[in-house]
Scaffold this motif. Structure first.
Motif, PDB file in Angstrom:
ATOM      1  N   ARG A 105       0.815  -1.218   0.000  1.00  0.00           N
ATOM      2  CA  ARG A 105       0.000   0.000   0.000  1.00  0.00           C
ATOM      3  C   ARG A 105       0.849   1.269   0.000  1.00  0.00           C
ATOM      4  NH1 ARG A 105      -2.442   2.024   5.548  1.00  0.00           N
ATOM      5  NH2 ARG A 105      -0.550   2.086   6.799  1.00  0.00           N
ATOM      6  N   TYR A 106       2.163   1.139   0.118  1.00  0.00           N
ATOM      7  CA  TYR A 106       3.036   2.315   0.050  1.00  0.00           C
ATOM      8  C   TYR A 106       3.337   2.728  -1.391  1.00  0.00           C
ATOM      9  CZ  TYR A 106       4.240   2.995   4.991  1.00  0.00           C
ATOM     10  OH  TYR A 106       4.216   3.310   6.333  1.00  0.00           O
ATOM     11  N   ASN A 107       2.849   1.957  -2.364  1.00  0.00           N
ATOM     12  CA  ASN A 107       3.024   2.374  -3.744  1.00  0.00           C
ATOM     13  C   ASN A 107       1.963   3.413  -4.111  1.00  0.00           C
ATOM     14  OD1 ASN A 107       4.196   2.483  -6.271  1.00  0.00           O
ATOM     15  ND2 ASN A 107       4.178   0.270  -6.562  1.00  0.00           N
ATOM     16  N   PHE A 108       2.222   4.127  -5.180  1.00  0.00           N
ATOM     17  CA  PHE A 108       1.298   5.149  -5.666  1.00  0.00           C
ATOM     18  C   PHE A 108       0.696   4.700  -6.995  1.00  0.00           C
ATOM     19  CE2 PHE A 108       4.238   7.371  -2.939  1.00  0.00           C
ATOM     20  CZ  PHE A 108       3.508   8.390  -2.343  1.00  0.00           C
ATOM     21  N   ASN A 113       0.433   3.288 -13.558  1.00  0.00           N
ATOM     22  CA  ASN A 113      -0.457   3.596 -14.690  1.00  0.00           C
ATOM     23  C   ASN A 113      -1.924   3.570 -14.287  1.00  0.00           C
ATOM     24  OD1 ASN A 113       1.695   3.830 -16.589  1.00  0.00           O
ATOM     25  ND2 ASN A 113       1.823   1.596 -16.667  1.00  0.00           N
ATOM     26  N   GLY A 114      -2.198   4.079 -13.094  1.00  0.00           N
ATOM     27  CA  GLY A 114      -3.572   4.191 -12.626  1.00  0.00           C
ATOM     28  C   GLY A 114      -4.080   2.995 -11.858  1.00  0.00           C
ATOM     29  N   LYS A 115      -3.333   1.871 -11.876  1.00  0.00           N
ATOM     30  CA  LYS A 115      -3.760   0.701 -11.117  1.00  0.00           C
ATOM     31  C   LYS A 115      -3.634   0.979  -9.623  1.00  0.00           C
ATOM     32  CE  LYS A 115      -2.305  -2.701 -14.580  1.00  0.00           C
ATOM     33  NZ  LYS A 115      -1.385  -3.846 -14.837  1.00  0.00           N
ATOM     34  N   SER A 121      -5.322  -5.755   3.365  1.00  0.00           N
ATOM     35  CA  SER A 121      -6.670  -5.228   3.610  1.00  0.00           C
ATOM     36  C   SER A 121      -6.763  -3.817   3.035  1.00  0.00           C
ATOM     37  CB  SER A 121      -6.975  -5.206   5.113  1.00  0.00           C
ATOM     38  OG  SER A 121      -6.870  -6.506   5.674  1.00  0.00           O
ATOM     39  N   PRO A 122      -7.972  -3.376   2.680  1.00  0.00           N
ATOM     40  CA  PRO A 122      -8.138  -2.058   2.043  1.00  0.00           C
ATOM     41  C   PRO A 122      -8.132  -0.910   3.054  1.00  0.00           C
ATOM     42  CG  PRO A 122     -10.258  -3.152   2.179  1.00  0.00           C
ATOM     43  CD  PRO A 122      -9.246  -4.134   2.720  1.00  0.00           C
ATOM     44  N   ILE A 123      -6.972  -0.677   3.644  1.00  0.00           N
ATOM     45  CA  ILE A 123      -6.829   0.361   4.668  1.00  0.00           C
ATOM     46  C   ILE A 123      -5.920   1.454   4.120  1.00  0.00           C
ATOM     47  CG2 ILE A 123      -6.003   0.869   6.998  1.00  0.00           C
ATOM     48  CD1 ILE A 123      -6.642  -2.125   7.628  1.00  0.00           C
ATOM     49  N   ALA A 124      -6.421   2.674   4.099  1.00  0.00           N
ATOM     50  CA  ALA A 124      -5.698   3.789   3.490  1.00  0.00           C
ATOM     51  C   ALA A 124      -4.384   4.054   4.210  1.00  0.00           C
ATOM     52  CB  ALA A 124      -6.566   5.044   3.495  1.00  0.00           C
ATOM     53  N   SER A 125      -3.410   4.529   3.438  1.00  0.00           N
ATOM     54  CA  SER A 125      -2.106   4.887   3.981  1.00  0.00           C
ATOM     55  C   SER A 125      -2.030   6.388   4.194  1.00  0.00           C
ATOM     56  CB  SER A 125      -1.005   4.456   3.009  1.00  0.00           C
ATOM     57  OG  SER A 125       0.205   5.128   3.283  1.00  0.00           O
ATOM     58  N   ARG A 126      -1.530   6.803   5.374  1.00  0.00           N
ATOM     59  CA  ARG A 126      -1.309   8.229   5.623  1.00  0.00           C
ATOM     60  C   ARG A 126      -0.207   8.766   4.718  1.00  0.00           C
ATOM     61  NH1 ARG A 126      -1.173   7.009  11.240  1.00  0.00           N
ATOM     62  NH2 ARG A 126       1.022   7.603  11.282  1.00  0.00           N
ATOM     63  N   LEU A 127       0.658   7.867   4.251  1.00  0.00           N
ATOM     64  CA  LEU A 127       1.775   8.286   3.414  1.00  0.00           C
ATOM     65  C   LEU A 127       1.309   8.638   2.004  1.00  0.00           C
ATOM     66  CD1 LEU A 127       4.960   8.483   3.404  1.00  0.00           C
ATOM     67  CD2 LEU A 127       4.905   6.221   2.353  1.00  0.00           C
ATOM     68  N   THR A 128       0.473   7.800   1.409  1.00  0.00           N
ATOM     69  CA  THR A 128       0.058   7.997   0.015  1.00  0.00           C
ATOM     70  C   THR A 128      -1.318   8.623  -0.128  1.00  0.00           C
ATOM     71  OG1 THR A 128      -1.006   5.832  -0.157  1.00  0.00           O
ATOM     72  CG2 THR A 128       1.368   5.930  -0.593  1.00  0.00           C
ATOM     73  N   LYS A 129      -2.111   8.579   0.951  1.00  0.00           N
ATOM     74  CA  LYS A 129      -3.501   9.061   0.922  1.00  0.00           C
ATOM     75  C   LYS A 129      -4.383   8.229  -0.011  1.00  0.00           C
ATOM     76  CE  LYS A 129      -1.754  12.540   3.253  1.00  0.00           C
ATOM     77  NZ  LYS A 129      -1.591  12.395   4.698  1.00  0.00           N
ATOM     78  N   GLU A 130      -3.949   6.994  -0.326  1.00  0.00           N
ATOM     79  CA  GLU A 130      -4.715   6.120  -1.207  1.00  0.00           C
ATOM     80  C   GLU A 130      -5.163   4.873  -0.457  1.00  0.00           C
ATOM     81  OE1 GLU A 130      -3.269   5.355  -5.191  1.00  0.00           O
ATOM     82  OE2 GLU A 130      -1.775   6.954  -4.999  1.00  0.00           O
ATOM     83  N   THR A 131      -6.290   4.328  -0.880  1.00  0.00           N
ATOM     84  CA  THR A 131      -6.775   3.073  -0.312  1.00  0.00           C
ATOM     85  C   THR A 131      -6.423   1.935  -1.259  1.00  0.00           C
ATOM     86  OG1 THR A 131      -8.612   4.188   0.798  1.00  0.00           O
ATOM     87  CG2 THR A 131      -8.796   1.803   0.504  1.00  0.00           C
ATOM     88  N   PRO A 132      -5.686   0.928  -0.784  1.00  0.00           N
ATOM     89  CA  PRO A 132      -5.233  -0.152  -1.670  1.00  0.00           C
ATOM     90  C   PRO A 132      -6.329  -1.174  -1.954  1.00  0.00           C
ATOM     91  CG  PRO A 132      -4.507  -0.580   0.561  1.00  0.00           C
ATOM     92  CD  PRO A 132      -5.204   0.760   0.597  1.00  0.00           C
ATOM     93  N   SER A 177       1.231  -6.813  10.602  1.00  0.00           N
ATOM     94  CA  SER A 177       0.659  -5.864  11.553  1.00  0.00           C
ATOM     95  C   SER A 177      -0.864  -5.965  11.648  1.00  0.00           C
ATOM     96  CB  SER A 177       1.035  -4.441  11.138  1.00  0.00           C
ATOM     97  OG  SER A 177       0.346  -3.496  11.931  1.00  0.00           O
ATOM     98  N   PRO A 178      -1.402  -6.022  12.859  1.00  0.00           N
ATOM     99  CA  PRO A 178      -2.863  -6.002  13.019  1.00  0.00           C
ATOM    100  C   PRO A 178      -3.474  -4.664  12.613  1.00  0.00           C
ATOM    101  CG  PRO A 178      -1.784  -5.822  15.156  1.00  0.00           C
ATOM    102  CD  PRO A 178      -0.707  -6.115  14.155  1.00  0.00           C
ATOM    103  N   LEU A 179      -2.644  -3.649  12.477  1.00  0.00           N
ATOM    104  CA  LEU A 179      -3.130  -2.337  12.055  1.00  0.00           C
ATOM    105  C   LEU A 179      -3.576  -2.348  10.598  1.00  0.00           C
ATOM    106  CD1 LEU A 179      -3.291   0.598  13.251  1.00  0.00           C
ATOM    107  CD2 LEU A 179      -1.087   1.006  12.164  1.00  0.00           C
ATOM    108  N   THR A 180      -2.900  -3.142   9.785  1.00  0.00           N
ATOM    109  CA  THR A 180      -3.168  -3.134   8.343  1.00  0.00           C
ATOM    110  C   THR A 180      -3.656  -4.485   7.819  1.00  0.00           C
ATOM    111  OG1 THR A 180      -0.777  -3.495   8.080  1.00  0.00           O
ATOM    112  CG2 THR A 180      -1.595  -1.266   7.726  1.00  0.00           C
ATOM    113  N   ASN A 181      -3.692  -5.488   8.670  1.00  0.00           N
ATOM    114  CA  ASN A 181      -4.162  -6.811   8.270  1.00  0.00           C
ATOM    115  C   ASN A 181      -5.437  -7.139   9.038  1.00  0.00           C
ATOM    116  OD1 ASN A 181      -4.634  -9.510   7.717  1.00  0.00           O
ATOM    117  ND2 ASN A 181      -2.502 -10.155   7.984  1.00  0.00           N
ATOM    118  N   HIS A 182      -6.569  -7.020   8.360  1.00  0.00           N
ATOM    119  CA  HIS A 182      -7.869  -7.342   8.965  1.00  0.00           C
ATOM    120  C   HIS A 182      -8.481  -8.564   8.294  1.00  0.00           C
ATOM    121  CE1 HIS A 182      -8.477  -2.887  10.461  1.00  0.00           C
ATOM    122  NE2 HIS A 182      -7.392  -3.468  10.939  1.00  0.00           N
ATOM    123  N   ARG A 183      -7.648  -9.408   7.727  1.00  0.00           N
ATOM    124  CA  ARG A 183      -8.139 -10.580   7.007  1.00  0.00           C
ATOM    125  C   ARG A 183      -8.692 -11.618   7.976  1.00  0.00           C
ATOM    126  NH1 ARG A 183      -6.022 -10.527   1.749  1.00  0.00           N
ATOM    127  NH2 ARG A 183      -6.599 -12.729   1.496  1.00  0.00           N
TER     128      ARG A 183
END
Length: 666
Positions: A105-108, A113-115, A121-132, A177-183
């Motif tokens: 999720r640290y990628n932009f 190319n827009g992907k 898990s679909p948890i937004a990153s404070r670094l990129t401001k995107e939801t993966p 991390s339980p912060l980013t893994n809610h599977r």
């Protein structure tokens, strides 16, 4: 007594000649995933300089794992370039590793190319401001296989080892991390399941490359992420990695989103070595300590004390690639230390530029900035001994010219001593002393305490002059600015004036922020005092914290625009503003000083006119080039160059590079 740095060490069956490990750092030097001559030149220099092992990277494992500015390892077509890179290191005396990573999720999406980037898990990153995009089970298996295939390419390319980045907030640590893994499948839930993704990758790599091929993993000792993996979780993970066949662990600290400084100058040297020790105590493979180990003596101490088995020196070797060789030969005093300014390394990454260095103007230009002896030796006069002047002198001297530096103060260094005055910024003064020693080593003639005028220039009779007289602070047009209690920020930072209890600082740029932090330290507990009071339980930790962060002065910082520290690099600005927020500093933005009285400053803030009490008013509104000697030099008809702030007020990074390039062309 043997130097612990230069004892050999085994990683699996691979012998490394010393304990200096250069960790992988994103350099933005690849092009369309391909290894470039710039990368080759950069790493060859560090191998020649004596590092025991160099890890390059990171390198990609699939199309979504990084950007085209990363080294590619996800296709066979990249193997020839990787082979060139491995040879550039191994043929120059160091062991070579390549680090593989998936940024998750640290990628932009900008790089994809827009992907959408992917994550557990679909948890937004404070670094990129995107939801993966959440990974499907089959996609997870594909990524595991991609790591194994990429590792096999690393081996085929001739690298001595492969390293996996399993920390810092990238994909593997996102699963951990339980912060980013809610599977709620086999890759989520309890710690055992959250470790599974990383462990499956290591097992797949070992199966592909063989048990004898060294596998190194870089993990966090502490994520510094509230709600994330605990240090105990990470220690359990470390043990599980070793059980899965991992041959060495490199311990780093923090995610990119963490709010605790990790790499900037205020971080004490070697402070995070304790994290390596915590893991070394529970595993039976070599453990590498990381972060802010920029001096051989720090390395010797933590190695001798059993804190780690190797030391990671990354930016330290950007600043001085010959640090290992100098340390081995007892020439520690000739080392140019990394000062953790982040101006040329991390700040450049945010600007999509390749990595350069404030301390070393050759870093990133190993193929272009080669000093060659001049066929026409000249007498060169350098007026000003700050960072621009000293670097010009060093380059000109290395070209074979006869150089003399004239400096009006009693020591070389100029504004580096001012920049190094605020708390946690003293490394800038280390650079001043390092450069001064470089000047001395070359036996460059230096004349201190001497203001240059027409007479001195005429007596010197130089063939060329380099004017490096820096800048001078601006005196703003404010009513009452000429009173005795109104002082310049530079005079405060250099200790020439003492401020009263109530201080108003006019100007919220870098100098204003640094002055506010400098004054906010007055009356706080020193580090030694904090330790004494804590160990003896003389006060509560809460009271000690209060006394360590709250000084005796009432400070108000006034800035005309909407934010302070606009001219501070992105890597350091957030940490400095965080320091301001917990100190006794009142910030007033979109405010303008209108009048200074005997005991107050009147400011205009919106439609309001506010009066702020002040015993001392500090001016930090900027500076202007100090180049009044140009007219005299032109009158004497001597060829000249104007460099650094004397030419254009900028950062220390610009002064260093400007000075070096000017000295190089003389």
């Amino acid at each position: 007594m043997k130097d612990p740095i230069f004892e050999p060490i085994l990683i699996n069956s691979l012998e490394v000649k010393n304990r200096i490990f250069m960790p992988a750092m994103h350099l933005n030097m690849a092009e369309n995933f391909l290894v470039t001559d710039k990368l080759i030149g950069f790493y060859a220099k560090r191998a020649i300089g004596g590092a025991g092992m160099i890890s390059c990277g990171y390198a990609t494992v699939d199309e979504l794992s990084g950007s085209s500015l990363n080294i590619g390892a996800h296709k066979d077509e990249f193997i020839p370039g990787l082979k060139r890179l491995a040879e550039a290191i191994t043929q120059n005396g160091a062991r070579a590793a390549l680090q593989l990573n998936h940024s998750g999720r640290y990628n932009f999406s900008f790089f994809l190319n827009g992907k959408k980037p992917v994550a557990p898990s679909p948890i937004a990153s404070r670094l990129t401001k995107e939801t993966p995009q959440e990974l499907e089970h089959d996609q997870i298996l594909e990524i595991i296989n991609s790591f194994a295939e990429a590792a096999l390419r690393v081996k085929k390319a001739g690298f001595d080892a492969v390293e996996i980045l399993s920390g810092t907030g990238y994909l593997i640590s996102e699963f951990l991390s339980p912060l980013t893994n809610h599977r709620n499948d086999e890759y989520g839930g309890d710690l055992k399941n959250r470790m599974k993704f990383g462990l499956d990758i290591m097992k797949a790599i070992k199966k592909a490359t063989g048990d004898d091929y060294p596998l190194i993993v870089r993990i966090n000792g502490n994520e510094f992420m509230p709600g994330g993996s605990t240090s105990k979780d990470l220690q359990e993970y470390a043990k599980a990695l070793v059980n899965a066949g991992v041959d060495a662990l490199c311990i780093n600290v923090g995610w990119h989103e963490a709010k605790i400084p990790q790499i900037v100058t205020e971080v004490p040297r070697g402070v995070y070595a304790y994290l390596a020790k915590n893991i070394k105590d529970i595993v039976n493979v070599p453990v590498i300590a990381s972060h802010r180990i920029n001096d051989p003596q720090i390395a010797r101490e933590i190695l001798s004390d059993g804190m780690c088995d190797m030391v990671a020196m990354g930016r330290s070797l950007i600043a001085d690639p010959y640090l290992p060789e100098k340390a081995k030969k007892g020439r520690d005093d000739e080392i140019v230390h990394c000062i953790a300014c982040a101006q040329g390394c991390f700040d450049h990454l945010f600007q999509l530029k390749s990595v350069q260095c404030l301390c070393n103007p050759i870093a990133g230009f190993e193929n272009e900035r080669k000093i060659e002896k001049s066929s026409n030796t000249k007498k060169v006069m350098i007026i000003g001994g700050g960072p621009a002047g000293m670097n010009a002198a060093i380059a000109a001297s290395d070209r074979g010219h006869h150089v003399t530096i004239y400096e009006k103060d009693d020591k070389l260094g100029g504004q580096l001593f001012i920049a190094g005055a605020p708390p946690g910024r003293d490394e800038f003064q280390v650079l001043a002393r390092d450069l001064s020693r470089q000047v001395s080593k070359r036996k460059i003639k230096t004349v201190l305490n001497q203001c240059v005028d027409e007479k001195i220039i005429s007596l010197e009779k130089p063939d060329a002059i380099i004017l490096a007289t820096g800048a001078k602070p601006i005196q703003p047009n404010i009513e009452g600015v000429d009173q005795d209690h109104v002082v310049q920020a530079w005079d405060v930072l250099s200790g020439k004036v003492i401020c009263g209890k109530k201080v108003v600082i006019i100007g919220g740029g870098a100098v204003g922020v640094e002055t506010a932090l400098y004054l906010s330290e007055k009356g706080t507990l020193s580090a030694d005092a904090v330790k004494f009071l804590l160990v003896n339980k003389a006060e509560t930790p809460e009271d000690i914290y209060e006394m360590a962060t709250k000084g005796v002065k009432q400070i108000t910082l006034i800035e005309m625009i909407k934010k302070v520290g606009k001219d501070i690099g992105k890597s350091t600005r957030w940490a400095m503003l965080q320091d301001i927020s917990r100190r006794n500093i009142d910030i007033k933005v979109t405010s303008k000083a209108k009048k200074i009285t005997e005991d107050a400053v009147q400011i205009e803030s919106g439609n309001d006119l506010i009066e702020i009490e002040a015993d001392t008013v500090v001016l930090g509104v900027g500076s202007v080039s100090n180049n009044s000697l140009i007219e005299i030099i032109e009158k004497l008809n001597i060829p000249y160059d104007v460099i650094g702030d004397a030419n254009k007020v900028a950062k220390a990074f610009d002064a260093v590079h400007d000075g070096f390039l000017t000295g190089m062309k003389i």
